[in-house]
Scaffold this motif. Sequence first.
Motif, PDB file in Angstrom:
ATOM      1  N   PHE A  84      36.562  70.793  62.297  1.00  0.00           N
ATOM      2  CA  PHE A  84      35.278  69.753  61.477  1.00  0.00           C
ATOM      3  C   PHE A  84      34.885  70.687  60.469  1.00  0.00           C
ATOM      4  O   PHE A  84      34.513  69.880  59.606  1.00  0.00           O
ATOM      5  CB  PHE A  84      34.960  68.934  63.100  1.00  0.00           C
ATOM      6  N   ILE A  85      34.374  71.793  61.064  1.00  0.00           N
ATOM      7  CA  ILE A  85      33.842  72.663  60.154  1.00  0.00           C
ATOM      8  C   ILE A  85      34.336  73.114  58.391  1.00  0.00           C
ATOM      9  O   ILE A  85      33.818  72.537  57.228  1.00  0.00           O
ATOM     10  CB  ILE A  85      33.365  73.641  60.292  1.00  0.00           C
ATOM     11  N   ASN A  86      35.548  73.268  59.180  1.00  0.00           N
ATOM     12  CA  ASN A  86      35.908  73.629  57.819  1.00  0.00           C
ATOM     13  C   ASN A  86      36.578  72.379  56.833  1.00  0.00           C
ATOM     14  O   ASN A  86      36.407  72.327  55.312  1.00  0.00           O
ATOM     15  CB  ASN A  86      37.440  73.981  58.346  1.00  0.00           C
ATOM     16  N   TYR A 128      24.785  70.996  62.784  1.00  0.00           N
ATOM     17  CA  TYR A 128      23.367  70.028  63.982  1.00  0.00           C
ATOM     18  C   TYR A 128      23.728  68.286  63.831  1.00  0.00           C
ATOM     19  O   TYR A 128      24.657  67.879  64.854  1.00  0.00           O
ATOM     20  CB  TYR A 128      22.363  70.478  64.298  1.00  0.00           C
ATOM     21  N   TYR A 129      23.171  67.713  62.985  1.00  0.00           N
ATOM     22  CA  TYR A 129      23.275  66.408  63.484  1.00  0.00           C
ATOM     23  C   TYR A 129      25.195  66.010  63.078  1.00  0.00           C
ATOM     24  O   TYR A 129      25.283  64.752  63.883  1.00  0.00           O
ATOM     25  CB  TYR A 129      22.884  66.316  61.681  1.00  0.00           C
ATOM     26  N   ALA A 130      25.495  66.551  62.021  1.00  0.00           N
ATOM     27  CA  ALA A 130      27.322  66.087  62.202  1.00  0.00           C
ATOM     28  C   ALA A 130      27.872  65.981  63.720  1.00  0.00           C
ATOM     29  O   ALA A 130      28.756  65.506  63.493  1.00  0.00           O
ATOM     30  CB  ALA A 130      28.571  66.904  61.244  1.00  0.00           C
ATOM     31  N   LEU A 131      27.925  67.508  64.306  1.00  0.00           N
ATOM     32  CA  LEU A 131      28.555  67.811  64.760  1.00  0.00           C
ATOM     33  C   LEU A 131      28.021  66.775  66.596  1.00  0.00           C
ATOM     34  O   LEU A 131      28.692  66.393  67.564  1.00  0.00           O
ATOM     35  CB  LEU A 131      28.420  69.444  66.047  1.00  0.00           C
ATOM     36  N   LYS A 132      26.608  66.535  66.388  1.00  0.00           N
ATOM     37  CA  LYS A 132      25.502  65.990  67.095  1.00  0.00           C
ATOM     38  C   LYS A 132      27.035  64.478  67.110  1.00  0.00           C
ATOM     39  O   LYS A 132      26.426  63.569  68.252  1.00  0.00           O
ATOM     40  CB  LYS A 132      24.519  65.392  66.974  1.00  0.00           C
ATOM     41  N   GLU A 133      27.076  63.943  66.057  1.00  0.00           N
ATOM     42  CA  GLU A 133      27.711  62.848  66.063  1.00  0.00           C
ATOM     43  C   GLU A 133      29.199  62.844  67.362  1.00  0.00           C
ATOM     44  O   GLU A 133      29.562  61.672  67.241  1.00  0.00           O
ATOM     45  CB  GLU A 133      27.979  62.123  65.084  1.00  0.00           C
ATOM     46  N   GLN A 134      29.689  63.679  66.937  1.00  0.00           N
ATOM     47  CA  GLN A 134      31.064  63.917  67.228  1.00  0.00           C
ATOM     48  C   GLN A 134      30.635  64.346  68.317  1.00  0.00           C
ATOM     49  O   GLN A 134      32.448  64.109  69.404  1.00  0.00           O
ATOM     50  CB  GLN A 134      32.129  65.274  66.441  1.00  0.00           C
ATOM     51  N   TYR A 135      29.627  65.419  69.458  1.00  0.00           N
ATOM     52  CA  TYR A 135      30.187  66.006  70.942  1.00  0.00           C
ATOM     53  C   TYR A 135      28.643  65.048  71.628  1.00  0.00           C
ATOM     54  O   TYR A 135      27.305  65.238  71.076  1.00  0.00           O
ATOM     55  CB  TYR A 135      30.120  67.367  71.049  1.00  0.00           C
ATOM     56  N   SER A 136      29.002  64.680  73.338  1.00  0.00           N
ATOM     57  CA  SER A 136      27.605  64.646  73.668  1.00  0.00           C
ATOM     58  C   SER A 136      26.879  65.023  73.548  1.00  0.00           C
ATOM     59  O   SER A 136      25.389  65.395  73.761  1.00  0.00           O
ATOM     60  CB  SER A 136      28.641  63.863  75.291  1.00  0.00           C
ATOM     61  N   LYS A 137      27.387  66.725  73.908  1.00  0.00           N
ATOM     62  CA  LYS A 137      26.027  67.903  74.724  1.00  0.00           C
ATOM     63  C   LYS A 137      26.174  68.676  73.324  1.00  0.00           C
ATOM     64  O   LYS A 137      27.122  69.616  73.626  1.00  0.00           O
ATOM     65  CB  LYS A 137      26.363  68.540  75.659  1.00  0.00           C
ATOM     66  N   VAL A 138      25.197  68.533  72.314  1.00  0.00           N
ATOM     67  CA  VAL A 138      24.433  69.627  71.223  1.00  0.00           C
ATOM     68  C   VAL A 138      23.344  70.240  71.162  1.00  0.00           C
ATOM     69  O   VAL A 138      22.578  68.608  71.561  1.00  0.00           O
ATOM     70  CB  VAL A 138      25.281  69.142  69.363  1.00  0.00           C
ATOM     71  N   MET A 139      23.020  70.992  70.475  1.00  0.00           N
ATOM     72  CA  MET A 139      21.253  71.486  71.095  1.00  0.00           C
ATOM     73  C   MET A 139      21.498  72.730  70.006  1.00  0.00           C
ATOM     74  O   MET A 139      21.453  73.553  69.935  1.00  0.00           O
ATOM     75  CB  MET A 139      20.938  71.950  72.094  1.00  0.00           C
ATOM     76  N   ILE A 155      26.994  72.522  73.180  1.00  0.00           N
ATOM     77  CA  ILE A 155      27.396  73.231  71.550  1.00  0.00           C
ATOM     78  C   ILE A 155      25.951  73.834  71.605  1.00  0.00           C
ATOM     79  O   ILE A 155      25.043  72.647  71.481  1.00  0.00           O
ATOM     80  CB  ILE A 155      27.915  72.825  71.169  1.00  0.00           C
ATOM     81  N   ILE A 156      25.509  74.829  71.549  1.00  0.00           N
ATOM     82  CA  ILE A 156      24.156  75.635  71.039  1.00  0.00           C
ATOM     83  C   ILE A 156      24.455  76.380  69.506  1.00  0.00           C
ATOM     84  O   ILE A 156      25.438  76.791  69.629  1.00  0.00           O
ATOM     85  CB  ILE A 156      23.493  76.310  71.890  1.00  0.00           C
ATOM     86  N   ILE A 157      23.872  75.671  68.600  1.00  0.00           N
ATOM     87  CA  ILE A 157      24.051  75.958  67.153  1.00  0.00           C
ATOM     88  C   ILE A 157      22.709  76.951  66.967  1.00  0.00           C
ATOM     89  O   ILE A 157      21.762  76.391  67.047  1.00  0.00           O
ATOM     90  CB  ILE A 157      23.662  74.340  66.364  1.00  0.00           C
ATOM     91  N   ARG A 158      23.341  78.125  66.266  1.00  0.00           N
ATOM     92  CA  ARG A 158      22.195  79.140  66.182  1.00  0.00           C
ATOM     93  C   ARG A 158      22.643  78.939  65.076  1.00  0.00           C
ATOM     94  O   ARG A 158      23.445  79.225  63.780  1.00  0.00           O
ATOM     95  CB  ARG A 158      22.248  79.863  66.859  1.00  0.00           C
ATOM     96  N   PRO A 159      21.476  80.077  64.433  1.00  0.00           N
ATOM     97  CA  PRO A 159      21.593  80.417  62.899  1.00  0.00           C
ATOM     98  C   PRO A 159      22.553  81.118  62.352  1.00  0.00           C
ATOM     99  O   PRO A 159      21.521  82.889  64.090  1.00  0.00           O
ATOM    100  CB  PRO A 159      19.993  81.164  62.499  1.00  0.00           C
ATOM    101  N   LEU A 160      23.401  81.205  62.060  1.00  0.00           N
ATOM    102  CA  LEU A 160      23.908  83.406  61.804  1.00  0.00           C
ATOM    103  C   LEU A 160      23.317  84.095  60.818  1.00  0.00           C
ATOM    104  O   LEU A 160      22.914  83.428  60.018  1.00  0.00           O
ATOM    105  CB  LEU A 160      25.115  82.437  61.367  1.00  0.00           C
ATOM    106  N   ILE A 161      23.388  84.972  61.468  1.00  0.00           N
ATOM    107  CA  ILE A 161      22.996  86.498  60.285  1.00  0.00           C
ATOM    108  C   ILE A 161      23.920  87.000  59.141  1.00  0.00           C
ATOM    109  O   ILE A 161      24.975  86.778  60.032  1.00  0.00           O
ATOM    110  CB  ILE A 161      22.377  87.487  61.663  1.00  0.00           C
ATOM    111  N   SER A 162      23.298  87.164  58.292  1.00  0.00           N
ATOM    112  CA  SER A 162      23.770  87.134  57.190  1.00  0.00           C
ATOM    113  C   SER A 162      24.831  88.550  57.490  1.00  0.00           C
ATOM    114  O   SER A 162      24.532  89.595  58.647  1.00  0.00           O
ATOM    115  CB  SER A 162      23.179  87.527  55.782  1.00  0.00           C
ATOM    116  N   ASP A 163      26.174  88.433  57.340  1.00  0.00           N
ATOM    117  CA  ASP A 163      26.948  89.858  57.524  1.00  0.00           C
ATOM    118  C   ASP A 163      27.943  89.806  59.161  1.00  0.00           C
ATOM    119  O   ASP A 163      27.760  91.177  59.624  1.00  0.00           O
ATOM    120  CB  ASP A 163      26.882  91.292  56.539  1.00  0.00           C
TER     121      ASP A 163
END
Length: 239
Positions: A84-86, A128-139, A155-163
């Motif tokens: 989905f993300i790809n 986050y908003y896109a996955l929330k439409e696909q899955y019931s438990k996203v935060m 599914i917990i969405i977090r900021p990715l640290i660079s590198d």
Amino acid sequence: MSKITKIDKLQKAFGSKNIIELKDIDAFYRKEEPSIPKTTVNWRVYALVQEGVLQRVGKGLYRLGKTEIFVPEITHKKKSISQFINKNFPFANYCQWELSHVNYFSQHLINFNILFVDVEKDALDAVYYALKEQYSKVMLISNLYGDISDFSDTIIIRPLISDSPTQKVKNCSVATLEKMLVDLATDKELISFQGNEIYTIIRTAFEKYTINQNTMLRYAGRKNKRREIEDILKTINRQ
């Protein structure tokens, strides 16, 4: 080859050491061959790694044993999220990892699971908003409250640290073991795994798999947590 590299003697000399420095290996060979060139020592070390006698765990750092890289299972859910993300965010950097992986290394097993999806900041809200439409438990991690065990199967969405250290497995971007261990040791939402337990987790992980300490420290530095990880590694290496 074993005559040249003196495998039996090397294993006996370093059998009790958790970490072997390149300078120690150099000194080992120089005892019998004082004029041996450094390039020859480096070649022998390379050969020993290729033969599975040594594993590289950092710059100039080795352990006895064959290299074993931790490759997480790619579940249907992980594969679906990656696809989905790809497809929808082809230029966004992200990676996934499951909290249940801690059971491979912890004394105290957990009976719940959380899937972390770390996404670069510029794409965080959109993913986050896109996955929330696909899955019931996203935060979003910023909305997390209370104990993390209360959010089983979320599914917990977090900021990715660079590198961040990541790897590709079956076209899915997933966290390396180095990233998982640093996150477990330093992220406030994972405080229940810290304290004495984190030493058990990291020590067991080092016993089972080849882990690059320099990679851990570089990533910890990106999180401003290098000192904490250095202290843990020093304790583990002394044990």
